[in-house]
Design a protein around this motif. Structure first.
Motif, mmCIF file in Angstrom:
data_model
loop_
_atom_site.group_PDB
_atom_site.id
_atom_site.type_symbol
_atom_site.label_atom_id
_atom_site.label_comp_id
_atom_site.label_asym_id
_atom_site.label_seq_id
_atom_site.Cartn_x
_atom_site.Cartn_y
_atom_site.Cartn_z
ATOM 1 N N TYR A 95 1.125 1.820 -3.646
ATOM 2 C CA TYR A 95 -0.191 2.106 -4.245
ATOM 3 C C TYR A 95 -1.119 2.534 -3.114
ATOM 4 N N PRO A 96 -1.116 3.821 -2.750
ATOM 5 C CA PRO A 96 -1.740 4.281 -1.499
ATOM 6 C C PRO A 96 -3.251 4.446 -1.551
ATOM 7 N N THR A 97 -3.870 4.297 -2.735
ATOM 8 C CA THR A 97 -5.322 4.470 -2.839
ATOM 9 C C THR A 97 -5.910 3.386 -3.727
ATOM 10 N N VAL A 98 -7.244 3.264 -3.663
ATOM 11 C CA VAL A 98 -7.940 2.323 -4.541
ATOM 12 C C VAL A 98 -7.689 2.695 -5.993
ATOM 13 N N VAL A 127 -6.918 -3.913 -3.277
ATOM 14 C CA VAL A 127 -8.148 -3.153 -3.530
ATOM 15 C C VAL A 127 -9.276 -3.684 -2.655
ATOM 16 N N SER A 141 0.813 -1.218 0.000
ATOM 17 C CA SER A 141 0.000 0.000 0.000
ATOM 18 C C SER A 141 0.849 1.271 0.000
ATOM 19 N N TYR A 161 -8.763 -2.547 0.856
ATOM 20 C CA TYR A 161 -9.140 -1.126 0.990
ATOM 21 C C TYR A 161 -10.661 -1.008 1.124
ATOM 22 N N LYS A 214 -6.147 0.987 5.635
ATOM 23 C CA LYS A 214 -6.539 2.369 5.390
ATOM 24 C C LYS A 214 -5.789 2.926 4.194
ATOM 25 N N THR A 215 -6.505 3.735 3.401
ATOM 26 C CA THR A 215 -5.815 4.440 2.314
ATOM 27 C C THR A 215 -4.954 5.536 2.917
ATOM 28 N N HIS A 216 -3.924 5.916 2.198
ATOM 29 C CA HIS A 216 -2.982 6.917 2.721
ATOM 30 C C HIS A 216 -3.475 8.322 2.381
#
Length: 653
Positions: free
Chosen positions: A15-18, A642, A12, A645, A651-653
């Protein structure tokens, strides 16, 4: 869905977000559906740098085929050949073209259009991101835009496209642009280069070949016996050094040693002249396959050098054989079988007269011992090999990119053989206290070869490894040699050619059976039913005698076709390249290459005949390759991220 939370948490960070993870999934899954890149396989180059470089530049004839595919109906054969030569040698060919063309600006514009179209075709298997890795700093963004522009009549980018080309010409940048895009075409035409051994010896400049390979974008090397001999010399093995020098003098090949690697030959030449001053050394007259002019005086001079280092070689080899009875090489011991009083040798109960009986440095009571002068000489030569920065860098590259064998995209690659018994079982060999066979023999051989170079100086592993590198060069059951012995002494000293016979390993008889090839593939974890093959070199294929490079109904391919000039009279051609593209396997047989000068001036390309070996059941995509398997694993991991998330587990960053 089960999760490895620690791993996904680490992933993550990249790749910090969906959205970021999803974007990467889309990119990777799209890439999986591209056709696989074209792999090129070459073997037994043996220092023939001009032929090798030309085959790289024309991509084994692929570039010419692309030109015919695009312009076969609109350009004459002569014009297509000029265009091909321009791509191979842009800087040199431009000088000739400028003297012949009336309207150079018009020629520039037409040629730029053609080169961009060719580049677009060879780039079609690559993602745009991958192409950007190969783009030159100068004109990179322009080339990127032009090869991806929609140039259909009336398209929005048609004016942009035309204006870009006109501006390149008006600003006087056409020559540089042609050089850059031609180089890019050469690069993109070969997705991966496999060298199946024997870069060194016989031909003039193996160092130039390695200079090229060290800069190549995607390459691997499976060591041949001539390669491990040089690797041993670079590690400081005296026996390997003696062999390297003996072969170099035998083939009148001094440029690679002296100009390429800066090896100081003076101590050896001084020793030879002092020791064999009145000896004609007729058995050691050098061969001259490269047709280099050598005067009678120089020929006699190098014959003395050749004999001096060969006698030292036989002594050093005898010392290794006596140190390592497990090498099973007593049949190489010759100096202790000579009757020095009557000039004969006893081999397997039969007495032979020696053609040369002058052995001033041999003590019959201890024939394998070096004289003090020979010891001093070999220490000087070892220092020269160890201090050659270029040689050390090249050998480190061979270790970095090389191996005894490689499994790649369901194919098994190695130079020589897998030692086998007549009943089809793998031969057991004891090395450094461990009994190994088949794959374990290959793995052990690689470990020992690496120890010979990288282990701590003075350690048992280092000393054994250096001796083992010599064993790999010529030993019975060596997987990169594959014969019962190397009959160098017999060829020099005995007229009876029956003593020259080198018996091939049973492997070479058994590989005509598909069941044996399947057994070998299974031994290395490859499914023999999944469009898989064995690819090796080492033994020249004698086309003139009706031999075929395709063995066992296409399951095994021997691709040593005689790139070395020393073998071309025997094979009847001048080398093979095996191509593995998205449609299957193709074998390109090459005629002899005349010269770079004739290629540039007269468009004398290597004539190559392309034959289909085997078509794949379905067109092969990236997802069918080793790289595709790695991408599939990454896609699975990203989908898990994904999901994690979306379920709030991370948690997303």
């Amino acid at each position: 869905m089960s999760y490895d939370i620690d791993y996904l948490t680490l992933l993550s960070q990249q790749y910090p977000t969906v959205k970021a993870a999803s974007t990467e999934i889309i990119r990777l899954q799209s890439r999986q559906k591209l056709p696989k890149l074209t792999e090129h396989f070459m073997s037994d180059i043996h220092g023939e740098y001009e032929s090798f470089l030309h085959i790289l530049k024309n991509a084994s004839g692929v570039i010419k085929d692309k030109i015919t595919q695009i312009y076969g109906r609109t350009l004459s054969e002569r014009d297509r050949q000029v265009l091909a030569t321009l791509i191979y040698y842009p800087e040199q060919k431009l000088e000739y073209i400028k003297d012949e063309v009336d309207d150079i600006n018009d020629w520039y514009k037409i040629t730029l259009y053609r080169l961009i179209e060719i580049c677009r075709v060879v780039a079609s298997k690559y993602t745009r991101a991958k192409i950007r890795e190969f783009l030159p700093e100068a004109f990179g963004s322009t080339i990127d835009e032009l090869i991806h522009a929609n140039t259909d009549y009336g398209s929005d980018k048609e004016t942009y496209y035309n204006e870009s080309i006109s501006t390149i010409v008006e600003l006087g940048q056409a020559d540089d642009f042609i050089v850059k895009i031609s180089t890019l075409i050469q690069t993109l035409a070969i997705g991966r280069l496999h060298i199946i051994g024997d870069i060194f010896d016989r031909g003039p400049r193996a160092d130039i070949i390695l200079d090229t390979l060290t800069k190549y974008h995607s390459v691997d090397i499976q060591w041949g016996n001539h390669d491990v001999q040089w690797m041993g010399a670079a590690a400081g093995s005296l026996a390997c050094i003696a062999n390297v020098l003996a072969i170099s003098t035998k083939y009148s090949n001094f440029d690679c040693l002296e100009d390429g690697y800066g090896i100081n030959m003076r101590p050896l030449t001084v020793f030879a002249l002092e020791t064999y001053a009145d000896d004609p050394c007729e058995c050691f007259i050098p061969r001259n396959p490269n047709m280099v002019y050598i005067s009678q005086h120089d020929e006699n001079f190098w014959a003395k050098v050749h004999k001096a280092i060969s006698v030292i070689q036989f002594k050093l080899e005898g010392q290794i054989i006596k140190r390592h009875p497990e090498f099973n090489m007593d049949n190489h011991l010759m100096l202790d079988k000579i009757n020095y009083e009557n000039g004969t040798i006893m081999l397997e109960g039969k007495e032979y007269k020696l053609k040369d009986t002058n052995f001033p440095t041999i003590n019959p009571e201890n024939p394998f011992e070096l004289t003090d002068a020979e010891k001093e000489l070999m220490n000087l030569l070892r220092s020269s090999f160890l201090r050659s920065e270029k040689l050390q860098n090249h050998v480190k590259f061979l270790y970095e990119k090389g191996s005894i064998y490689l499994t790649f995209n369901n194919n098994l690659l190695y130079h020589g053989c897998i030692p086998m018994n007549s009943d089809g079982t793998f031969t057991e060999v004891t090395l450094f206290g461990e009994t190994v066979s088949g794959k374990s023999l290959m793995d052990k051989a690689e470990q020992l070869a690496r120890d010979g170079y990288f282990a701590k100086n003075g350690s048992e592993e280092k000393e054994y490894g250096k001796d083992f590198l010599w064993f790999l060069w010529c030993g019975c059951y060596s997987p990169v040699y594959g014969k019962n012995k190397m009959t160098s002494f017999e060829r020099y000293f005995i007229d009876d050619e029956s003593t020259w016979v080198e018996i091939k390993d049973e492997y070479y008889h058994l590989i005509e059976k598909p069941s044996v090839c399947n057994k070998i593939l299974c031994e290395f974890g490859i499914d023999p039913n999944n469009f898989s093959h064995i690819i090796n070199g080492h033994v020249p294929v004698k086309i003139k005698k009706g031999e075929s490079p395709i063995k066992s109904n296409g399951k095994l391919l021997v691709i040593d076709g005689g790139l070395s000039k020393a073998y071309q009279k025997v094979t009847g051609l001048a080398g093979y390249t095996l191509l593995f593209n998205s449609h299957g396997l193709l074998l390109s047989a090459h005629d002899a290459f005349e010269s770079i000068e004739s290629a540039i001036k007269e468009e004398k390309d290597i004539h190559s005949t392309l034959d289909v070996v085997e078509l794949a059941p379905n067109r092969l995509l990236v997802e069918d390759t080793d790289a595709g398997k790695s991408l599939s694993k990454k896609i699975t991991d990203l989908k898990a991220l994904v999901d994690a998330y979306l379920k709030g587990k991370i948690k997303t960053h």
